[in-house]
Design a protein around this motif. Sequence first.
Motif, mmCIF file in Angstrom:
data_model
loop_
_atom_site.group_PDB
_atom_site.id
_atom_site.type_symbol
_atom_site.label_atom_id
_atom_site.label_comp_id
_atom_site.label_asym_id
_atom_site.label_seq_id
_atom_site.Cartn_x
_atom_site.Cartn_y
_atom_site.Cartn_z
ATOM 1 N N LEU A 287 3.513 17.709 -11.578
ATOM 2 C CA LEU A 287 3.651 19.067 -11.054
ATOM 3 C C LEU A 287 4.895 19.739 -11.607
ATOM 4 O O LEU A 287 4.866 20.926 -11.971
ATOM 5 N N GLU A 288 5.990 18.989 -11.698
ATOM 6 C CA GLU A 288 7.221 19.564 -12.240
ATOM 7 C C GLU A 288 7.042 19.929 -13.711
ATOM 8 O O GLU A 288 7.517 20.979 -14.177
ATOM 9 N N ALA B 184 0.829 -1.211 0.000
ATOM 10 C CA ALA B 184 0.000 0.000 0.000
ATOM 11 C C ALA B 184 0.863 1.261 0.000
ATOM 12 O O ALA B 184 0.576 2.236 -0.706
ATOM 13 N N THR B 185 1.942 1.230 0.793
ATOM 14 C CA THR B 185 2.856 2.378 0.817
ATOM 15 C C THR B 185 3.518 2.574 -0.535
ATOM 16 O O THR B 185 3.705 3.708 -0.991
ATOM 17 N N SER B 186 3.885 1.476 -1.176
ATOM 18 C CA SER B 186 4.492 1.567 -2.499
ATOM 19 C C SER B 186 3.542 2.203 -3.507
ATOM 20 O O SER B 186 3.942 3.041 -4.322
ATOM 21 N N SER C 139 2.046 6.951 -6.662
ATOM 22 C CA SER C 139 1.115 8.041 -6.953
ATOM 23 C C SER C 139 1.755 9.392 -6.670
ATOM 24 O O SER C 139 1.601 10.344 -7.444
ATOM 25 N N SER C 140 2.513 9.469 -5.556
ATOM 26 C CA SER C 140 3.181 10.731 -5.217
ATOM 27 C C SER C 140 4.239 11.087 -6.262
ATOM 28 O O SER C 140 4.372 12.254 -6.646
#
Length: 368
Positions: free
Chosen positions: A147-148, A132-134, A139-140
């Motif tokens: 965003l960049e 889940a963290t992966s 996604s981040s």
Amino acid sequence: MTDVLLIALFAFLGAAAAGLIGAAVLRLLRHRSLIVSLSVVAGVAVAAMLAGTLTVAWAMFLSPHDLYVVTTVVAMAALISLVTAVLLGRRVAAQSHELALATRSFGDGGTFAMPAGQPAAELAALARELAATSAKLDSSRERERALETSRRELVAWISHDLRTPLAGLRAMAEALEDGMAADSGRYLRQIRVEVERMNSMVGDLFELSRIQAGSLALAPARISLHDLVGDALAGADPLAREHGVRLVGDRIDEVPVEVDGKEMSRVLGNLLINAIRRTPPDGTVAVAAHRSDSGVVVSVTDGCGGIPEEDLPRVFDTGWRGSHARTPPSGAGLGLAIVRGIVEAHAGRTEVRNVQGGCCFSVTLPTA
């Protein structure tokens, strides 16, 4: 009854001594492999049983033969326990090593993959959390890349949009200085228009920078949604008349909201200006506001003809314009990004969807 209590007491004392020694050994070896710890635990269990048995046997004055038999039985149990502990420790250590290797892969920028096999329940739960963290990290990273990219595009677009009016201002100023301007009044009016346009662009950049830096200070107050929307419609009416667009706002509920009036007026103003400029002449821009289960919803529906489905997720991104036009009224692509930033600062959310003949922008705010 007295004999039973004495036996229990002697057994407890022997087992407690073995347990204390085992606890001290575990503390000394707490940084070693799990196999060592499991072996110590198994050894402590057997040693506690042996110590209790020997203490009771000594107190009961068992014969040497009986004591030898008891000791042999306990030794066999100890051997089996140690072998079982080592095998279990090796299996858990191997699963832990596989999990560590899988974790290292997504820590280096990859994606976490569940190790093969059937790990223990605790390791399986840890693996699910890591998966889940992966997914969240992926996604981040994707959002960061988007965003960049939008930032780079924004810098390029802003540079172009500022260079164009500056070049025009320079040319008109030189013409006025050289006395080559046939209609100096028209030049002066055009200079004022370009300056106002640049001032608006710089103001949007400043507002967006405050939002992205998290320094947007809100002054919430209890306001009637009917009054808030009414003021926004009145402010956008001259632009709508200029473009030949009808403004409709007859579905506004009398709902109180607790928001920063100035910032929310900017939100509604940006949505209305965007809708008016994208709606063809004789078109209609409709504003509605009502209370729902999720909060207070304000929607602005235009007649732009709709947005391509692949562009819908990017509508509120910084620099998105909806077209490749570089001239007014395309703008700098900051208006909708500012809308989302202000709404999220109010703990709300923004959405957009296509409707027949156009699209509908919705703003959901918490109820007062």
